[in-house]
Motif scaffolding. Structure first.
Motif, PDB file in Angstrom:
ATOM      1  N   SER A 198      56.281  51.912  28.816  1.00 28.42           N
ATOM      2  CA  SER A 198      55.441  52.855  29.574  1.00 28.42           C
ATOM      3  C   SER A 198      54.923  52.217  30.864  1.00 28.42           C
ATOM      4  O   SER A 198      54.509  51.057  30.875  1.00 28.42           O
ATOM      5  CB  SER A 198      54.255  53.286  28.720  1.00 28.42           C
ATOM      6  N   HIS A 199      54.935  53.036  31.891  1.00 24.83           N
ATOM      7  CA  HIS A 199      54.403  52.627  33.189  1.00 24.83           C
ATOM      8  C   HIS A 199      52.886  52.890  33.255  1.00 24.83           C
ATOM      9  O   HIS A 199      52.237  52.607  34.256  1.00 24.83           O
ATOM     10  CB  HIS A 199      55.093  53.478  34.247  1.00 24.83           C
TER      11      HIS A 199
ATOM     12  N   ASP B 261      57.564  42.900  35.238  1.00 23.11           N
ATOM     13  CA  ASP B 261      57.628  41.458  35.528  1.00 23.11           C
ATOM     14  C   ASP B 261      56.362  40.714  35.114  1.00 23.11           C
ATOM     15  O   ASP B 261      56.431  39.584  34.607  1.00 23.11           O
ATOM     16  CB  ASP B 261      57.840  41.221  37.030  1.00 23.11           C
ATOM     17  N   TYR B 262      55.184  41.312  35.369  1.00 19.48           N
ATOM     18  CA  TYR B 262      53.934  40.593  35.081  1.00 19.48           C
ATOM     19  C   TYR B 262      53.781  40.342  33.581  1.00 19.48           C
ATOM     20  O   TYR B 262      53.492  39.215  33.170  1.00 19.48           O
ATOM     21  CB  TYR B 262      52.716  41.345  35.640  1.00 19.48           C
ATOM     22  N   ILE B 263      53.992  41.384  32.768  1.00 22.67           N
ATOM     23  CA  ILE B 263      53.794  41.202  31.329  1.00 22.67           C
ATOM     24  C   ILE B 263      54.857  40.257  30.767  1.00 22.67           C
ATOM     25  O   ILE B 263      54.559  39.407  29.927  1.00 22.67           O
ATOM     26  CB  ILE B 263      53.749  42.555  30.566  1.00 22.67           C
TER      27      ILE B 263
ATOM     28  N   PHE C 132      49.288  46.074  37.006  1.00 19.94           N
ATOM     29  CA  PHE C 132      48.513  46.708  35.930  1.00 19.94           C
ATOM     30  C   PHE C 132      49.311  46.798  34.627  1.00 19.94           C
ATOM     31  O   PHE C 132      48.750  47.156  33.599  1.00 19.94           O
ATOM     32  CB  PHE C 132      48.018  48.093  36.365  1.00 19.94           C
ATOM     33  N   ILE C 133      50.629  46.514  34.655  1.00 22.43           N
ATOM     34  CA  ILE C 133      51.384  46.488  33.392  1.00 22.43           C
ATOM     35  C   ILE C 133      51.392  45.029  32.942  1.00 22.43           C
ATOM     36  O   ILE C 133      52.347  44.278  33.150  1.00 22.43           O
ATOM     37  CB  ILE C 133      52.807  47.048  33.583  1.00 22.43           C
ATOM     38  N   SER C 134      50.294  44.640  32.348  1.00 23.19           N
ATOM     39  CA  SER C 134      50.074  43.214  32.074  1.00 23.19           C
ATOM     40  C   SER C 134      48.840  43.063  31.183  1.00 23.19           C
ATOM     41  O   SER C 134      48.189  44.052  30.847  1.00 23.19           O
ATOM     42  CB  SER C 134      49.805  42.495  33.401  1.00 23.19           C
TER      43      SER C 134
ATOM     44  N   LYS D 116      43.368  54.708  27.177  1.00 23.82           N
ATOM     45  CA  LYS D 116      44.792  54.820  27.527  1.00 23.82           C
ATOM     46  C   LYS D 116      45.461  53.463  27.802  1.00 23.82           C
ATOM     47  O   LYS D 116      46.546  53.181  27.295  1.00 23.82           O
ATOM     48  CB  LYS D 116      44.960  55.721  28.748  1.00 23.82           C
ATOM     49  N   PHE D 117      44.808  52.624  28.582  1.00 21.31           N
ATOM     50  CA  PHE D 117      45.453  51.357  28.955  1.00 21.31           C
ATOM     51  C   PHE D 117      45.746  50.512  27.711  1.00 21.31           C
ATOM     52  O   PHE D 117      46.868  50.046  27.519  1.00 21.31           O
ATOM     53  CB  PHE D 117      44.578  50.568  29.943  1.00 21.31           C
TER      54      PHE D 117
END
Lengths: 251, 304
Positions: free
Chosen positions: B269-270, B201-203, B133-135, B280-281
């Motif tokens: 940010s996580h 890692d994903y982003i 989801f961090i992507s 928010k996202f």
């Protein structure tokens, strides 16, 4: 103290003591050490395997795993293509919304993909970082048995040991079983020509390998087995949702 | 005549009340486990479903200890959206405690995401990275999956959900274009980064940036003295000039590494803390991308 009571009555000569080793002492010692070694090795293996990914998806010879085999730029490009395969049918719907039913519907060209800012086709910094693949589109013929499939070829990347990619939209009129099923293929060669067709056998002969992801559904199965809880999806659910969604590709 | 009018008005009122109750009953109550899923679902369902966060907004989802109130909230849900691959394992404890494991429908957001291994792991093992989801791209894939699955449960709104998902995906994709304008002219060959944990890692992969080293051997597990010494050696040998650390969880370890290696530290940010909001996202990912752009520009100028 009377006779027979107490230590005074017993006299022992140390010179008479003799240690007698059992006949199989050495063997028993070795056996014990071997059992201990097996137990320790077994425990170490168990602890190691607990946190380790094991690819449980069986692959055919003509497939490669995105998770286990692809690395660096190739893995990044595949993951972008993997989401693009969902976007491309949506873009197809958009660009054909005003196309009359009796006209030929077209699949997105490379300019459409740029306009929609769709990685890995978009010429941005991440495209440069991932080797600036040169993308070309093969558009099927309008009519006839040899129409072929829509194919997007990415090749000539600038990263060391970079491979090439092919995204194939399989059309039923071109002999594919599933309507507009999209598959993604990888070739370890840096430069390849556009294939003549998107059929599996031909691609395999030319060195192409279908890329298979390790996706969340497989990972959930790996973690939970059959105890993953209630899934939302039955085939009937999916069918009803597909029927409910209005759209060219959704119908 | 008057009584006839009275009966008609009452009948109309009763019919309207019944219709309203029927609409409420049909309205989905969608549970979520993590903050990004609140934003994803809110942007998909709009005003046609209710969203129920499983845990309080100020609770830390890392190592969360389930509370009795969570079970009560869970019982009100029609469906629960989960990460399911290692970031919200407490949700399954709550499912079991509430006896809902086989009853509550689950949407595994990562079902259709092509997962990647944790980058830069010292052991070289391929361990699945759950921070999908961090992507941007992997986030879009999850938005599509959630919209499709919600459409299967609520076929009357399936088209609405799909169209909203597409609109939202385009907004997420715009973040990448914004990021690009911020690093125009930067020399990315000078950018070498390490991360405190594998969360980014994903982003980083999506942006074509490689991770040289990850400090924590496992998420939330600090390295031993020997592991830390080896990682510091790797950072020095690879000339790493940027260290990304977690914004919301301060760590003395990152200061130690910064002092030992001279890397410049940045916080990402996580997206796992604060109020649940639809924005928010995108807000926090924009902030993350701005931080990444600053790190790239600083390293490009030799500022590290």
């Amino acid at each position: 103290m009377g006779q027979g009571h107490g230590h005074d009555a017993i006299t022992v000569s140390t010179a008479a003591l003799q240690l007698v080793r059992p006949a199989g002492a050495r063997f028993e010692g070795l056996l014990l050490a071997a059992i201990a070694a097996v137990i320790i090795a077994g425990l170490a293996l168990y602890v190691r395997e607990l946190g380790r990914h094991e690819s449980h998806e069986p692959l055919y010879e003509w497939q490669v795993s995105a998770f286990d085999t692809l690395t660096g730029a190739d893995q990044a490009i595949y993951n972008a293509l993997f989401t693009a395969k969902d976007d491309i049918p949506y873009i197809y719907d958009d660009i054909n919304v005003t196309t009359p039913d009796n006209a030929v519907f077209r699949w997105p060209n490379l300019q459409d993909l740029q306009d929609y800012e769709l990685p890995p086709f978009l010429h941005d910094r991440s495209w440069q970082q991932n080797g600036s693949l040169k993308w070309t589109l093969f558009e099927p013929l309008a009519k006839g048995e040899m129409q072929g499939s829509t194919m997007y070829l990415g090749t000539d990347g600038s990263q060391p040991a970079q491979g090439s990619f092919l995204l194939v939209v399989g059309h039923t009129h071109a002999g594919f079983q599933n309507k507009n099923a999209i598959s993604i293929w990888w070739n370890s060669k840096n430069h390849v020509e556009m294939p003549q067709s998107g059929f599996r056998d031909g691609l395999i002969l030319q060195g192409w390998r279908e890329v298979v992801p390790h996706n969340g559904a497989q990972e959930v199965k790996r973690i939970f087995g059959d105890d993953a809880g209630s899934s939302t999806s039955t085939k009937e659910d999916q069918k009803q949702a597909d029927q409910a969604i209005q759209g060219i590709t959704g119908n | 005549m008057r009584s006839l009018l009275k009966i008609s008005v009452l009948s109309l009122f009763a019919a309207l009340t019944l219709a309203s109750h029927a609409a409420d009953a049909a309205r989905l109550k969608v549970g979520i486990t993590l903050h990004p899923y609140y934003s994803f679902v809110a942007n998909i369902v709009g005003d046609r479903a209710d969203i129920v966060p499983l845990i309080d907004a100020d609770a830390n989802p890392h190592g969360y200890a389930p509370q009795p109130a969570d079970m009560i909230r869970m019982m009100s849900m029609d469906v629960l959206v989960v990460n399911g691959i290692g970031h919200d394992s407490w949700a399954f404890e709550i499912l079991d405690a509430a006896g809902m494991r086989k009853k509550l429908k689950l949407i595994y957001a990562n079902d259709g995401v092509s997962l990647i291994p944790v980058a830069g792991a010292a052991t070289g093992e391929k361990v699945v990275n759950p921070h999908t989801f961090i992507s941007t791209t992997a986030a879009i894939q999850q938005v599509y999956t959630i919209a499709r699955k919600l459409g299967e449960l609520d076929t009357a709104n399936a088209t609405f959900y799909r169209d909203n998902a597409r609109r939202y995906a385009l907004q997420i994709r715009k973040l990448r274009a914004e990021f690009d304008t911020k690093i125009t002219g930067a020399d990315l060959s000078k950018f070498r980064c390490a991360t405190m944990h594998s969360g980014y890692d994903y982003i980083l992969q999506e942006l074509g940036l490689q991770v040289t080293a990850v400090i924590e051997p496992r998420h939330g597990v600090e390295p031993t003295a020997r592991q830390l010494a080896e990682t510091i050696d790797r950072i020095k040998a690879a000339k790493v000039n940027v260290l990304f650390a977690e914004k919301y969880f301060a760590s003395k370890l990152s200061d130690t590494i910064r002092q030992a290696t001279g890397v410049r530290m940045y916080s990402i940010s996580h997206i796992s803390s604060g109020k649940y909001t639809p924005e928010k996202f995108i807000d926090e990912m924009r902030e993350n991308l701005n931080t990444l752009a600053a790190a790239i520009n600083d390293s490009s100028k030799g500022g590290a």
